[in-house]
Design a protein around this motif. Structure first.
Motif, PDB file in Angstrom:
ATOM      1  N   ASN A  21     -17.432 -31.638   5.069  1.00 13.88           N
ATOM      2  CA  ASN A  21     -16.755 -32.675   4.308  1.00 13.88           C
ATOM      3  C   ASN A  21     -15.716 -33.274   5.246  1.00 13.88           C
ATOM      4  O   ASN A  21     -14.814 -32.570   5.697  1.00 13.88           O
ATOM      5  CB  ASN A  21     -16.103 -32.065   3.062  1.00 13.88           C
ATOM      6  N   GLU A  22     -15.861 -34.549   5.518  1.00 13.61           N
ATOM      7  CA  GLU A  22     -14.990 -35.200   6.494  1.00 13.61           C
ATOM      8  C   GLU A  22     -13.517 -35.121   6.091  1.00 13.61           C
ATOM      9  O   GLU A  22     -12.648 -34.854   6.929  1.00 13.61           O
ATOM     10  CB  GLU A  22     -15.401 -36.654   6.674  1.00 13.61           C
ATOM     11  N   THR A  23     -13.221 -35.320   4.842  1.00 14.29           N
ATOM     12  CA  THR A  23     -11.839 -35.285   4.368  1.00 14.29           C
ATOM     13  C   THR A  23     -11.234 -33.893   4.553  1.00 14.29           C
ATOM     14  O   THR A  23     -10.094 -33.755   5.010  1.00 14.29           O
ATOM     15  CB  THR A  23     -11.759 -35.705   2.885  1.00 14.29           C
TER      16      THR A  23
ATOM     17  N   ARG B  17     -10.665 -33.220   8.250  1.00  9.66           N
ATOM     18  CA  ARG B  17      -9.454 -33.915   8.724  1.00  9.66           C
ATOM     19  C   ARG B  17      -8.184 -33.184   8.273  1.00  9.66           C
ATOM     20  O   ARG B  17      -7.212 -33.106   9.017  1.00  9.66           O
ATOM     21  CB  ARG B  17      -9.424 -35.354   8.234  1.00  9.66           C
TER      22      ARG B  17
END
Length: 150
Positions: A53-55, A58
């Motif tokens: 999951n990119e979020t 990050r």
């Protein structure tokens, strides 16, 4: 004779708080290393389990970056708190910790580039997370050896 005894007592009182402060900072350093390792491992685990999951990645990156900066700051604090004798005992270890931090900075930059890339290369992100984790594992080992030497 009493004057010398007072000097010894005062000297002891000045040194003891410093040693306690150094040990407290070393514990902080250990915690910061642990946090960096843990969040790097979480990125690795997300990719391994096909749950990237990119979020979330990050968010983990931000925590890693923050704690790596705090780690460097704590390391500098430790260096200033050490007496000359303590510095000579742990100079090699302190140098290695600075080297590990400096080696990890480019990994962090490259990880950020990979997270910002239009096409995410999960394999590269995983490799970077593993390398960051490994670097900080070595830092934790060195940190433990500093505690032993003090």
């Amino acid at each position: 004779m009493i004057r010398y005894l007072l000097y010894i007592i005062l000297f002891g009182l000045l040194i003891l708080p410093t040693l306690a402060q150094v040990k407290e900072k070393i514990q902080e350093l250990h915690e910061e290393c642990r946090l960096v390792r843990g969040h790097a491992f979480m990125i690795q685990q997300m990719i391994d389990e096909d749950k990237y999951n990119e979020t979330v990645a990050r968010a983990h990156y931000t925590i890693i970056d923050t704690n790596l900066k705090e780690l460097l700051f704590t390391l500098r604090e430790i260096e200033t708190l050490l007496t000359a004798q303590q510095k000579t005992r742990v100079a090699t270890e302190i140098g290695k910790l600075f080297d590990i931090c400096n080696d990890t900075k480019p990994l962090m930059e490259y990880l950020q580039e990979q997270l910002d890339a239009e096409e995410t290369n999960l394999r590269r992100i995983r490799v970077l997370a593993v390398r960051i984790n490994r670097n900080l594992r070595d830092a934790m080992d060195i940190n433990n050896s500093i505690l032993d030497k003090l």
